[in-house]
Design a protein around this motif. Sequence first.
Motif, PDB file in Angstrom:
ATOM      1  N   VAL A   1      35.210  38.084  23.436  1.00  0.00           N
ATOM      2  CA  VAL A   1      36.376  38.114  24.324  1.00  0.00           C
ATOM      3  C   VAL A   1      35.931  38.443  25.741  1.00  0.00           C
ATOM      4  N   LEU A   2      36.561  37.797  26.731  1.00  0.00           N
ATOM      5  CA  LEU A   2      36.350  38.109  28.144  1.00  0.00           C
ATOM      6  C   LEU A   2      37.654  38.639  28.714  1.00  0.00           C
ATOM      7  N   ALA A   3      37.625  39.854  29.265  1.00  0.00           N
ATOM      8  CA  ALA A   3      38.814  40.450  29.857  1.00  0.00           C
ATOM      9  C   ALA A   3      38.978  39.978  31.291  1.00  0.00           C
ATOM     10  N   VAL A   4      40.229  39.764  31.698  1.00  0.00           N
ATOM     11  CA  VAL A   4      40.551  39.378  33.070  1.00  0.00           C
ATOM     12  C   VAL A   4      40.557  40.642  33.933  1.00  0.00           C
ATOM     13  N   PRO A   5      39.952  40.615  35.118  1.00  0.00           N
ATOM     14  CA  PRO A   5      39.977  41.812  35.985  1.00  0.00           C
ATOM     15  C   PRO A   5      41.415  42.257  36.288  1.00  0.00           C
ATOM     16  N   ASP A   6      41.660  43.550  36.129  1.00  0.00           N
ATOM     17  CA  ASP A   6      43.004  44.096  36.356  1.00  0.00           C
ATOM     18  C   ASP A   6      43.091  44.680  37.762  1.00  0.00           C
ATOM     19  N   LEU A   7      42.856  43.821  38.755  1.00  0.00           N
ATOM     20  CA  LEU A   7      42.890  44.218  40.152  1.00  0.00           C
ATOM     21  C   LEU A   7      43.663  43.163  40.938  1.00  0.00           C
ATOM     22  N   PRO A   8      44.157  43.493  42.119  1.00  0.00           N
ATOM     23  CA  PRO A   8      44.914  42.499  42.890  1.00  0.00           C
ATOM     24  C   PRO A   8      44.106  41.233  43.171  1.00  0.00           C
ATOM     25  N   GLY A   9      44.803  40.111  43.221  1.00  0.00           N
ATOM     26  CA  GLY A   9      44.147  38.831  43.447  1.00  0.00           C
ATOM     27  C   GLY A   9      43.314  38.426  42.248  1.00  0.00           C
ATOM     28  N   LEU A  10      42.149  37.840  42.506  1.00  0.00           N
ATOM     29  CA  LEU A  10      41.227  37.516  41.413  1.00  0.00           C
ATOM     30  C   LEU A  10      40.510  38.754  40.899  1.00  0.00           C
ATOM     31  N   GLY A  11      40.510  39.814  41.678  1.00  0.00           N
ATOM     32  CA  GLY A  11      39.924  41.074  41.223  1.00  0.00           C
ATOM     33  C   GLY A  11      38.418  41.122  41.261  1.00  0.00           C
ATOM     34  N   VAL A  12      37.793  40.276  42.112  1.00  0.00           N
ATOM     35  CA  VAL A  12      36.332  40.263  42.199  1.00  0.00           C
ATOM     36  C   VAL A  12      35.908  40.403  43.651  1.00  0.00           C
TER      37      VAL A  12
ATOM     38  N   GLN B   1      29.906  33.068  37.608  1.00  0.00           N
ATOM     39  CA  GLN B   1      30.880  34.094  37.228  1.00  0.00           C
ATOM     40  C   GLN B   1      32.184  33.979  38.000  1.00  0.00           C
ATOM     41  N   LEU B   2      32.138  33.590  39.273  1.00  0.00           N
ATOM     42  CA  LEU B   2      33.375  33.443  40.035  1.00  0.00           C
ATOM     43  C   LEU B   2      34.230  32.320  39.451  1.00  0.00           C
ATOM     44  N   GLY B   3      33.624  31.186  39.160  1.00  0.00           N
ATOM     45  CA  GLY B   3      34.361  30.099  38.527  1.00  0.00           C
ATOM     46  C   GLY B   3      34.873  30.468  37.154  1.00  0.00           C
ATOM     47  N   THR B   4      34.088  31.240  36.422  1.00  0.00           N
ATOM     48  CA  THR B   4      34.512  31.680  35.092  1.00  0.00           C
ATOM     49  C   THR B   4      35.728  32.588  35.180  1.00  0.00           C
ATOM     50  N   VAL B   5      35.745  33.495  36.170  1.00  0.00           N
ATOM     51  CA  VAL B   5      36.911  34.349  36.370  1.00  0.00           C
ATOM     52  C   VAL B   5      38.152  33.496  36.605  1.00  0.00           C
ATOM     53  N   CYS B   6      38.026  32.465  37.429  1.00  0.00           N
ATOM     54  CA  CYS B   6      39.181  31.609  37.717  1.00  0.00           C
ATOM     55  C   CYS B   6      39.690  30.928  36.452  1.00  0.00           C
TER      56      CYS B   6
ATOM     57  N   LEU C   1      26.040  32.846  31.581  1.00  0.00           N
ATOM     58  CA  LEU C   1      24.934  33.570  30.964  1.00  0.00           C
ATOM     59  C   LEU C   1      23.616  32.819  31.102  1.00  0.00           C
ATOM     60  N   ASP C   2      23.692  31.513  31.375  1.00  0.00           N
ATOM     61  CA  ASP C   2      22.479  30.710  31.557  1.00  0.00           C
ATOM     62  C   ASP C   2      21.937  30.767  32.979  1.00  0.00           C
ATOM     63  N   MET C   3      22.632  31.460  33.898  1.00  0.00           N
ATOM     64  CA  MET C   3      22.163  31.561  35.281  1.00  0.00           C
ATOM     65  C   MET C   3      21.236  32.759  35.444  1.00  0.00           C
ATOM     66  N   SER C   4      20.244  32.605  36.330  1.00  0.00           N
ATOM     67  CA  SER C   4      19.266  33.677  36.523  1.00  0.00           C
ATOM     68  C   SER C   4      19.825  34.845  37.326  1.00  0.00           C
ATOM     69  N   ASP C   5      20.936  34.628  38.046  1.00  0.00           N
ATOM     70  CA  ASP C   5      21.560  35.685  38.842  1.00  0.00           C
ATOM     71  C   ASP C   5      22.977  35.231  39.181  1.00  0.00           C
ATOM     72  N   ASP C   6      23.700  36.032  39.944  1.00  0.00           N
ATOM     73  CA  ASP C   6      25.065  35.659  40.321  1.00  0.00           C
ATOM     74  C   ASP C   6      25.433  36.385  41.613  1.00  0.00           C
ATOM     75  N   LEU C   7      26.639  36.097  42.122  1.00  0.00           N
ATOM     76  CA  LEU C   7      27.066  36.640  43.412  1.00  0.00           C
ATOM     77  C   LEU C   7      28.007  37.835  43.293  1.00  0.00           C
ATOM     78  N   LEU C   8      28.599  38.088  42.129  1.00  0.00           N
ATOM     79  CA  LEU C   8      29.607  39.133  42.022  1.00  0.00           C
ATOM     80  C   LEU C   8      28.986  40.523  42.044  1.00  0.00           C
ATOM     81  N   THR C   9      29.719  41.474  42.622  1.00  0.00           N
ATOM     82  CA  THR C   9      29.244  42.857  42.638  1.00  0.00           C
ATOM     83  C   THR C   9      29.329  43.490  41.257  1.00  0.00           C
ATOM     84  N   GLU C  10      30.335  43.103  40.461  1.00  0.00           N
ATOM     85  CA  GLU C  10      30.513  43.638  39.108  1.00  0.00           C
ATOM     86  C   GLU C  10      30.365  42.491  38.116  1.00  0.00           C
TER      87      GLU C  10
END
Length: 367
Positions: A342-353, A298-303, A325-334
């Motif tokens: 469609v995938l929305a880009v986080p609307d927060l400062p920086g990468l937003g994650v 998910q972090l790479g996908t956000v980038c 979606l093929d991973m059994s888990d991930d590191l992001l809090t959200e």
Amino acid sequence: MKIAAIEAIPYAIPYTKPLRFASGEVHTAEHVLVRVHTDEGLTGVADAPPRPFTYGETQVSVTGVIERIFAPQLAGMDVLARERIHARLHRTVGNPAAKAAIDMALWDIAGQSLGVPVSRLLGGWSDRMRVAHMLGFDAPERMAAEAERMRDTYGITTFKVKVGQRPVRLDIEVCRALRDALGGEAELYVDGNRGWTASESAAALRELDAIGITLAEELCPADDVLGRRWLVRNSPVPFVADESATTPAEVTRSLLDGAATAISIKTARTGFTHSQRVLFQCEGMGAEVVMGNQIDGQLGTVCTAVFGAAHASSARRPGELSNFLDMSDDLLTEPLAITDGVLAVPDLPGLGVAIDPEKLHRYRQDH
């Protein structure tokens, strides 16, 4: 604001099923979380996904080069001195995922310090991207069932199909099964990971064109110079260079030599800074671009989404944004969410994650 320290944390998260393709297969995401710390208390993050069968990097090599070479070289440098930072990184040959992760973490810091999302800093074209899903080798009926599930659950209607098997008819059968299952409204394009010869690729393209594919990526090796040039010249669809065009110089050579007519951009190997250079080269030369996937979490996908959404030409096509979606888990809090394709880009400062500390503790490999 200065670079105070750089962490490289190896972690491993299993996939729910292996992803198979012509140049290898993966069962576990053995990645490296990169964190850049500043003297003012900000921390930027990015993911480095090693691909030993493509670029020669491993989890151990990424961790080692960051800890032993890049971190000491960059300590004390101005976070915004991007050109000088890249000049130091460039002294060491190769290591694209390690360099890219440092670059993106620095952009994350810049966005946080200004209180602005990185996507807006890069260009601000859009706040979302349409999604394409990548399908690995499997039986035709199972690949068709996965594509239908992605369409019905997430609204995804664009699919990148891994091909390059021998005999060629195996992949032709897969593409026909996908077309029959999805109907004419779905977009299909193929990626051979250099698995065929030029003549095998030409034979496949004749049948794939009738099925209605829209792009063909790396069907045969770029090192087969004359065969690749002949194939691209006669291809009925745009021919995408991916692992054969990993630097701005390789992109220029591929397009001018007739080895490709379109380029796959992967932020996991060129970060944001050099991905922009590749994108602007393609715009100037009239070449289409695709935002590719390095089997990202998910972090790479956000980038990828942050960069792709930032520019009109990179947002034109769906980006390869769903293989987390093929991973059994991930590191992001959200967790990321794909809705109506469609995938929305986080609307927060920086990468937003933000990274979940408990999950990082659970999956890190350096205890």
